[in-house]
Design an enzyme around this catalytic site. Sequence first.
Site, short mmCIF file in Angstrom:
data_model
loop_
_atom_site.label_atom_id
_atom_site.label_comp_id
_atom_site.label_asym_id
_atom_site.label_seq_id
_atom_site.Cartn_x
_atom_site.Cartn_y
_atom_site.Cartn_z
N ARG A 28 0.48 -20.22 16.18
CA ARG A 28 1.56 -20.00 17.12
C ARG A 28 1.38 -20.35 18.30
O ARG A 28 2.09 -20.93 19.44
CB ARG A 28 2.16 -18.63 16.81
CG ARG A 28 3.64 -18.30 17.90
CD ARG A 28 4.18 -17.07 17.29
NE ARG A 28 5.12 -16.60 18.05
CZ ARG A 28 5.02 -15.93 19.29
NH1 ARG A 28 3.74 -15.57 19.75
NH2 ARG A 28 6.19 -15.54 19.94
N ARG A 32 2.74 -23.49 20.60
CA ARG A 32 3.85 -23.10 21.67
C ARG A 32 3.26 -23.60 23.02
O ARG A 32 3.97 -24.09 24.00
CB ARG A 32 4.39 -21.91 21.66
CG ARG A 32 5.04 -21.79 20.43
CD ARG A 32 6.25 -20.74 20.50
NE ARG A 32 6.98 -21.01 19.32
CZ ARG A 32 7.82 -20.14 18.97
NH1 ARG A 32 7.95 -18.67 19.31
NH2 ARG A 32 8.64 -20.24 17.75
N ASP A 135 -15.15 -10.98 9.44
CA ASP A 135 -16.35 -10.28 9.63
C ASP A 135 -17.01 -10.00 10.97
O ASP A 135 -18.11 -9.49 10.93
CB ASP A 135 -17.15 -11.45 8.68
CG ASP A 135 -17.24 -11.57 7.25
OD1 ASP A 135 -16.61 -10.58 6.72
OD2 ASP A 135 -17.66 -12.45 6.76
O1 F6P Z 1 -13.99 -14.62 5.12
C1 F6P Z 1 -15.11 -13.64 5.21
C2 F6P Z 1 -15.48 -13.15 3.92
O2 F6P Z 1 -14.03 -12.31 3.29
C3 F6P Z 1 -16.50 -12.39 3.83
O3 F6P Z 1 -16.12 -10.90 4.18
C4 F6P Z 1 -16.67 -12.28 2.17
O4 F6P Z 1 -17.97 -12.11 1.93
C5 F6P Z 1 -16.10 -13.84 1.94
O5 F6P Z 1 -15.29 -14.19 3.01
C6 F6P Z 1 -15.64 -14.08 0.63
O6 F6P Z 1 -14.98 -15.19 0.48
P1 F6P Z 1 -14.34 -16.02 -0.64
O7 F6P Z 1 -13.03 -15.12 -0.77
O8 F6P Z 1 -14.44 -17.32 -0.67
O9 F6P Z 1 -15.10 -15.81 -2.09
#
Ligand code: F6P
Length: 329
Positions: A28, A32, A135
């Site tokens: 967003r 914008r 993360d």
């Molecule tokens: O986006 C980061 C994350 O959520 C990590 O914390 C996790 O280990 C990973 O992605 C899981 O990825 P996916 O949903 O692709 O298995």
Amino acid sequence: MNQKNESIKTIAVLCSGGDSPGMNCAIRAVVRTALGEGLKVYGIRRGYAGLLEGSFVEMDASSVGNIIQHGGTILQTSRCPEFHEAETRKEAFHILKRKKIDGLIVIGGNGSYNGAYQLAQEHGLPVVGIPGTIDNDIEGTDYTVGFDTAVQTAVEAVDKIRDTAHSHARTFVVEVMGRKSPAIALHVGVCTGAENIVFPSEDVDYDQISADIRRGLKRGKSSSIIICAEGEEPGLSYKIQEKLKESSGIDAHVCILGHIQRGGNPSAIDRFLASRMGFVAVKAMLEGNTPVATAYVKGEVVSIPLENSLKKKDDYLPHFVELARSLSI
Ligand code: F6P
């Protein structure tokens, strides 16, 4: 602001990698701010994969209306391993050029940043990164968009687990997300008063965990929570459960929080951060010092060379571990 880069007339924005709460706020803000600067803006659906399929949608002010409060991303996202190939990036560049797109804003994590950086290096495309990942593991920025919400979601879940753990005098192993990052585990561990935090990247000291739990029980604790980071190999939380049983006869329950940590309405902190970053990203694009990434540094949102944000951040682990240990006696 420095001299405006007049060669930028049309930009595109995409989300890439795992989604994170607050991505919509960033989209967003990008749309914008860009419209306010007189630019044409395209959203690219499903990240780099959608780019390669030519999945573009022109964005106007109302296309990003009523999304600030929603988790996920209206543009959707994907992981796109093919983007590691130079030939694929070349194809992507030509698709962007055919669409007359002069600059690309990528909202994502390290992998997504690396793709954007290579696109810039190989083809001179102006790119700006916005750190979007739960993360919080991108170098150069103190916080990433989505981390605050994910931690809050996990903390609320662990608080609930603590209620039942206390009532039944039980031990729980709670697994949080972060395949390659300890940040969520560390924060959740500290914020929930966890008795132990376990990282797969380290040699797990099962005897120490058992000793900590027994010491707690001895001094009258009625429950114990072990927070365990997900890690690359599934199964660590069950291994901890097994080892506790073996070494001390402790019957621990396992609870894997999983993807609930990636969804949900973004917190005010994530909304504010994402809004500021989207705004700064467009301004940085127009200033022309790309490739850059937006970053939160000591309370300010700034743009830094993208090169400084390509690596994974892992530098604050020791003092948080010490903090958690000192407070959970
Ligand atoms: O986006 C980061 C994350 O959520 C990590 O914390 C996790 O280990 C990973 O992605 C899981 O990825 P996916 O949903 O692709 O298995």
